[in-house]
Scaffold this active site. Structure first.
Site, mmCIF file in Angstrom:
data_model
loop_
_atom_site.group_PDB
_atom_site.id
_atom_site.type_symbol
_atom_site.label_atom_id
_atom_site.label_comp_id
_atom_site.label_asym_id
_atom_site.label_seq_id
_atom_site.Cartn_x
_atom_site.Cartn_y
_atom_site.Cartn_z
ATOM 1 N N TYR A 1 -9.327 11.366 4.097
ATOM 2 C CA TYR A 1 -9.531 11.307 2.641
ATOM 3 C C TYR A 1 -10.872 11.940 2.266
ATOM 4 O O TYR A 1 -11.014 12.574 1.229
ATOM 5 C CB TYR A 1 -9.460 9.859 2.156
ATOM 6 C CG TYR A 1 -8.146 9.193 2.469
ATOM 7 C CD1 TYR A 1 -8.040 8.235 3.483
ATOM 8 C CD2 TYR A 1 -6.987 9.535 1.795
ATOM 9 C CE1 TYR A 1 -6.825 7.648 3.792
ATOM 10 C CE2 TYR A 1 -5.763 8.943 2.096
ATOM 11 C CZ TYR A 1 -5.700 8.014 3.102
ATOM 12 O OH TYR A 1 -4.487 7.427 3.422
ATOM 13 N N HIS B 1 2.637 14.430 -0.658
ATOM 14 C CA HIS B 1 3.080 14.293 0.739
ATOM 15 C C HIS B 1 4.533 14.747 0.878
ATOM 16 O O HIS B 1 4.872 15.496 1.793
ATOM 17 C CB HIS B 1 2.979 12.826 1.192
ATOM 18 C CG HIS B 1 1.583 12.332 1.435
ATOM 19 N ND1 HIS B 1 0.710 12.907 2.322
ATOM 20 C CD2 HIS B 1 0.908 11.282 0.901
ATOM 21 C CE1 HIS B 1 -0.440 12.252 2.327
ATOM 22 N NE2 HIS B 1 -0.336 11.257 1.477
ATOM 23 N N HIS C 1 0.852 -1.191 0.000
ATOM 24 C CA HIS C 1 0.000 0.000 0.000
ATOM 25 C C HIS C 1 0.887 1.240 0.000
ATOM 26 O O HIS C 1 1.773 1.375 0.841
ATOM 27 C CB HIS C 1 -0.954 0.016 1.199
ATOM 28 C CG HIS C 1 -2.035 1.014 1.014
ATOM 29 N ND1 HIS C 1 -3.204 0.743 0.316
ATOM 30 C CD2 HIS C 1 -2.111 2.315 1.363
ATOM 31 C CE1 HIS C 1 -3.950 1.831 0.275
ATOM 32 N NE2 HIS C 1 -3.306 2.800 0.894
ATOM 33 N N ALA C 2 0.624 2.172 -0.924
ATOM 34 C CA ALA C 2 1.500 3.335 -1.124
ATOM 35 C C ALA C 2 1.620 4.165 0.154
ATOM 36 O O ALA C 2 0.638 4.347 0.877
ATOM 37 C CB ALA C 2 0.940 4.203 -2.249
ATOM 38 N N HIS D 1 -6.726 0.288 5.380
ATOM 39 C CA HIS D 1 -6.674 1.247 6.477
ATOM 40 C C HIS D 1 -7.295 0.706 7.755
ATOM 41 O O HIS D 1 -6.921 1.117 8.855
ATOM 42 C CB HIS D 1 -7.359 2.540 6.042
ATOM 43 C CG HIS D 1 -6.713 3.160 4.847
ATOM 44 N ND1 HIS D 1 -6.782 2.568 3.595
ATOM 45 C CD2 HIS D 1 -5.964 4.257 4.691
ATOM 46 C CE1 HIS D 1 -6.108 3.294 2.737
ATOM 47 N NE2 HIS D 1 -5.594 4.320 3.365
ATOM 48 N N HIS E 1 -0.152 11.723 -5.837
ATOM 49 C CA HIS E 1 -0.660 11.788 -4.465
ATOM 50 C C HIS E 1 0.484 11.668 -3.455
ATOM 51 O O HIS E 1 0.629 12.501 -2.552
ATOM 52 C CB HIS E 1 -1.679 10.650 -4.228
ATOM 53 C CG HIS E 1 -2.176 10.586 -2.826
ATOM 54 N ND1 HIS E 1 -3.349 11.182 -2.419
ATOM 55 C CD2 HIS E 1 -1.631 10.028 -1.710
ATOM 56 C CE1 HIS E 1 -3.505 10.988 -1.120
ATOM 57 N NE2 HIS E 1 -2.474 10.283 -0.671
ATOM 58 N N GLU E 2 1.339 10.675 -3.654
ATOM 59 C CA GLU E 2 2.452 10.465 -2.700
ATOM 60 C C GLU E 2 3.489 11.574 -2.821
ATOM 61 O O GLU E 2 4.048 12.030 -1.826
ATOM 62 C CB GLU E 2 3.097 9.095 -2.936
ATOM 63 C CG GLU E 2 2.168 7.917 -2.687
ATOM 64 C CD GLU E 2 1.515 7.935 -1.316
ATOM 65 O OE1 GLU E 2 0.366 7.490 -1.208
ATOM 66 O OE2 GLU E 2 2.160 8.412 -0.355
ATOM 67 N N GLU F 1 -3.447 14.896 2.649
ATOM 68 C CA GLU F 1 -3.941 14.005 1.581
ATOM 69 C C GLU F 1 -4.366 14.778 0.338
ATOM 70 O O GLU F 1 -4.541 14.203 -0.728
ATOM 71 C CB GLU F 1 -5.117 13.174 2.097
ATOM 72 C CG GLU F 1 -4.790 12.297 3.290
ATOM 73 C CD GLU F 1 -3.607 11.371 3.040
ATOM 74 O OE1 GLU F 1 -2.946 10.999 4.021
ATOM 75 O OE2 GLU F 1 -3.326 11.041 1.876
HETATM 76 C C1 LIG Z 1 -2.584 6.537 -1.528
HETATM 77 C C2 LIG Z 1 -2.876 6.340 -0.311
HETATM 78 C C3 LIG Z 1 -1.806 6.345 0.740
HETATM 79 SE SE1 LIG Z 1 -1.866 7.923 1.813
HETATM 80 C C4 LIG Z 1 -4.271 6.012 0.137
HETATM 81 O O1 LIG Z 1 -4.382 5.199 1.046
HETATM 82 N N1 LIG Z 1 -5.372 6.563 -0.432
HETATM 83 C C5 LIG Z 1 -5.400 7.613 -1.459
HETATM 84 C C6 LIG Z 1 -6.857 7.770 -1.830
HETATM 85 C C7 LIG Z 1 -7.673 7.086 -0.798
HETATM 86 C C8 LIG Z 1 -6.721 6.135 -0.050
HETATM 87 C C9 LIG Z 1 -6.962 4.673 -0.466
HETATM 88 O O2 LIG Z 1 -6.158 4.142 -1.232
HETATM 89 O O3 LIG Z 1 -7.985 4.103 -0.008
HETATM 90 ZN ZN LIG Z 2 -1.924 9.993 1.180
#
Ligand SMILES: C=C(C[SeH])C(=O)N1CCC[C@H]1C(=O)O
Ligand SMILES: [Zn+2]
Length: 491
Positions: free
Chosen positions: A384, A248, A214-215, A374, A244-245, A272
Site C-alpha cells: 500500500y 483488483h 475487511h474488503a 493486516h 479499489h476492489e 493495489e
Molecule cells: C481495501 C483493502 C483491501 Se486490498 C485494504 O486493505 N486497504 C486499502 C487501503 C489500505 C488498506 C487498508 O484498508 O488498510
Molecule cells: Zn487492495
C-alpha cells in the site's frame, strides 16, 4: 487471529450494557462521527484490547511458524520473503528514500492539523509541539484523516464537499456504487464485470452469519469467476474502497489469458494501485459534478486548496502509517524486535514516523499492532505504501494521455483531471495490466509512465499547491513543524 479480529465485539461508551459493537459498521461509524475525546478514547482502548492484546500469543507463535516457512523456501526470514516480491536488491532503501521525499510535506500537514485539533479540543488534549493523540483523527488506526475534514479544512466558509451526505440523500445502494465503478472502467474501453461477478460477489454484510468484513477481491483462476467480498456502507470511504476492489478485478480480467504463474500484479503495489488510480479521477470535483454528487460552479483558489486538503488527509497521511506497519514487522521477523518489546517498538516507530501517540499509557500486556487487520491476517503492507506513491505516477501519465493534464496549463490542472471516457488512457492502462507479472515491474511502469522507478515526483506535483499553502499558513501562525517526544508511557 483473523477470526478473532472478524468477531471481536466491544461495549458502547454511552451504554455499558450494549456490548455487541462490531468493527464494521458500528465502531467505524462511531469513530467517524464522534467528536467526544472520551468516547473516542473508550472505543480506541476497547478495540485495541479485543483485537490487539488478545492476539499477542498467537502472533508470537505465527512469527516462529512463518519464519520456518520462509526458511523452507530458501529465505532468511519472512522479511526477505516479502521483499523478494519486489525483485529489487535495495527495496527497503527505496522505501526510505521515498519517505525522505514526502516527509517535508507530511510534517507541514501534520503541524496544520495539530493546530486545528488544538483549536477544537484545547491544549490540554492536543499539545502545541507534541505528537497528535491517535484517537482524534477519525480513524481507528489514524491511517487516513478524512473524518476530521469537516472541522479542519483550510477554508471552512467554502461549501463542504460532503459526498457521504449526497450519496445518502440520493438513496445510493451498494449495488449502485458497484455499477457506477463498472461503468467507469467500461468508459475507458476496459472489460465489463462478467456475469458470475454480479452473481457470486458479497457486497453487503450478511445478517445470518459472521464473515471477515475487511474488503477483498478474489481470482478463481478459471478465466470467468472473479468476486469481491465487502460489507459496504453508503459513504465516501466505501465509495473509494469499491473502486479499489474493482481495480483488483479489472487487473484479474486483463491478465486472465496469461499462464497462471503470471496472473499476478507486476509487483504487489501495482495490484493495489489500479483501483485507487481510477478513484483519483472519480474524486475530482469535475467528475463529482458529472455524476451529480457535487453541485455548484467550478473551482476558485480556496476551493482548490480545500480539495487538495481533502485528498491530502487521505493520501499523504497514509504513507508514514503504511511505512511503520512493515518496518515494525521486518524487525519482528528478523528477531531484532523480541516479543517483550513488541508494543514499545511499534509505538516508537509510530511516534518517530507518523507523529502520533496512543491516547493512554501502554504496556507489553497490550499488542496494538494486531488491532490492524493486516497484522492479524498475515497480509504484507508495504504494497500500500508503494501503491500510494506509484498511483500518482499512473494518474499523471493517464491524465496526459487523456488530454486532461498539461503541465503549466492552468486550465488543465492535475487536481481536476478526470480520465472518464478516455479510450486513449484506458488502452494504455490495459496494455500495462495485460502483462500481469510476466515482465519485471520497471518494464510495466515504463510502458505506462515512461519512468522505470518508483518516484514521489507524481505525488509531489499533484500536491504542490497545498504544500505551498501549508508552509505559508504554518509560518503565519508560527506553528512548530515536527514533534517533541511524547509524554505517554509505552516502553
Ligand atoms: C481495501 C483493502 C483491501 Se486490498 C485494504 O486493505 N486497504 C486499502 C487501503 C489500505 C488498506 C487498508 O484498508 O488498510
Ligand atoms: Zn487492495
Amino acid at each position: 487471529m483473523e477470526s478473532n479480529y472478524a468477531t471481536s465485539k466491544i461495549c458502547s461508551f454511552k451504554n455499558a450494557t450494549k456490548c455487541d459493537l462490531a468493527l464494521e459498521p458500528d465502531i467505524t461509524e462511531l469513530f467517524a462521527k464522534s467528536q467526544d475525546p472520551e468516547e473516542l478514547r473508550h472505543l480506541w482502548v476497547e478495540w485495541h484490547r479485543a483485537a490487539g492484546a488478545r492476539a499477542r500469543d498467537n502472533f508470537t507463535q505465527y512469527v516462529q511458524l512463518d519464519n520456518e516457512a520462509a526458511k523452507l523456501n530458501d529465505f532468511k526470514d519472512v522479511a526477505e520473503w516479502w521483499q523478494a516480491e519486489y525483485e529489487v536488491a535495495d527495496f527497503e532503501a527505496q522505501l526510505a528514500r521515498l519517505w525522505e521525499d514526502v516527509k517535508p510535506l507530511y510534517q507541514q500537514l501534520h503541524a496544520y492539523v495539530r493546530r486545528r485539533l488544538r483549536d477544537k479540543y484545547g491544549d490540554q488534549v492536543v499539545s502545541q509541539k507534541g505528537p497528535i493523540p491517535a484517537h482524534l483523527l477519525g480513524n481507528m488506526w489514524a491511517q487516513t484523516w478524512n473524518n476530521i475534514e469537516s472541522f479542519t479544512r483550510p477554508y471552512p466558509d467554502k461549501k463542504e464537499v460532503d459526498i457521504t451526505q449526497a450519496m445518502q440523500e440520493q438513496n445510493y445502494t451498494a449495488l449502485k456504487m458497484f455499477q457506477m465503478s463498472d461503468e467507469f472502467f467500461r468508459s475507458l474501453n476496459l472489460t465489463a464485470m462478467p456475469e458470475k461477478f454480479w452473481k457470486n460477489s458479497i457486497i453487503e454484510k450478511p445478517t445470518d452469519r459472521e464473515i471477515v468484513c475487511h474488503a477483498s477481491a478474489w481470482d478463481f483462476y478459471d478465466g470467468e469467476d472473479f468476486r469481491i467480498k465487502q460489507c459496504t456502507t453508503i459513504d465516501y470511504e466505501y465509495f473509494q474502497t469499491t473502486h479499489h476492489e474493482m481495480g483488483h478485478i479489472q487487473y484479474f480480467l486483463q491478465y486472465r489469458h496469461q499462464p497462471v504463474i503470471f496472473r499476478d500484479g507486476a509487483n504487489p503495489g501495482f495490484h493495489e494501485a489500479v483501483g485507487d488510480t481510477i478513484a483519483l479521477s472519480v474524486s475530482s470535483p469535475k467528475h463529482l459534478r458529472r455524476v451529480g454528487l457535487v453541485s455548484g460552479d467550478a473551482e476558485d483558489e480556496q476551493t482548490e486548496i480545500n480539495q487538495l486538503y481533502k485528498m491530502g488527509i487521505d493520501k499523504i497521511v497514509f504513507l508514514p502509517f503504511a511505512y511503520t506497519l512493515d518496518l515494525f514487522r521486518y524487525g519482528v521477523f528478523r528477531g531484532e524486535t523480541r516479543p517483550e518489546d513488541y508494543n514499545c517498538h511499534y509505538w516508537q516507530l509510530r511516534e518517530a514516523l507518523q507523529g502520533v501517540e496512543p491516547p493512554v499509557n501502554r504496556t507489553e500486556e497490550d499488542f496494538d499492532a494486531a488491532a490492524k487487520y493486516h497484522v492479524s491476517a498475515d497480509v504484507e503492507y508495504a504494497r500500500y505504501y508503494v501503491s500510494f506513491i506509484i498511483q500518482f505516477q499512473f494518474h499523471r501519465a493517464l491524465c496526459q494521455l487523456a488530454g486532461e493534464y498539461v503541465p503549466e496549463d492552468l486550465t488543465k490542472k492535475l487536481v481536476d483531471c478526470d480520465i472518464y471516457q478516455s479510450v486513449a488512457a484506458g488502452n494504455a492502462l490495459a496494455n500495462m495490466l495485460k502483462m500481469g507479472s510476466s515482465r519485471p515491474w520497471p518494464d510495466a511502469m515504463e510502458a505506462l509512465t515512461g519512468q522505470r522507478a518508483m518516484r514521489a515526483d507524481g505525488l509531489l506535483e499533484y500536491f504542490r499547491p497545498l504544500h505551498d499553502w501549508l508552509r505559508a499558513e504554518n509560518q503565519r501562525t508560527g506553528e512548530h513543524i515536527g514533534w517533541e517526544p511524547s509524554k505517554i508511557q509505552y516502553c
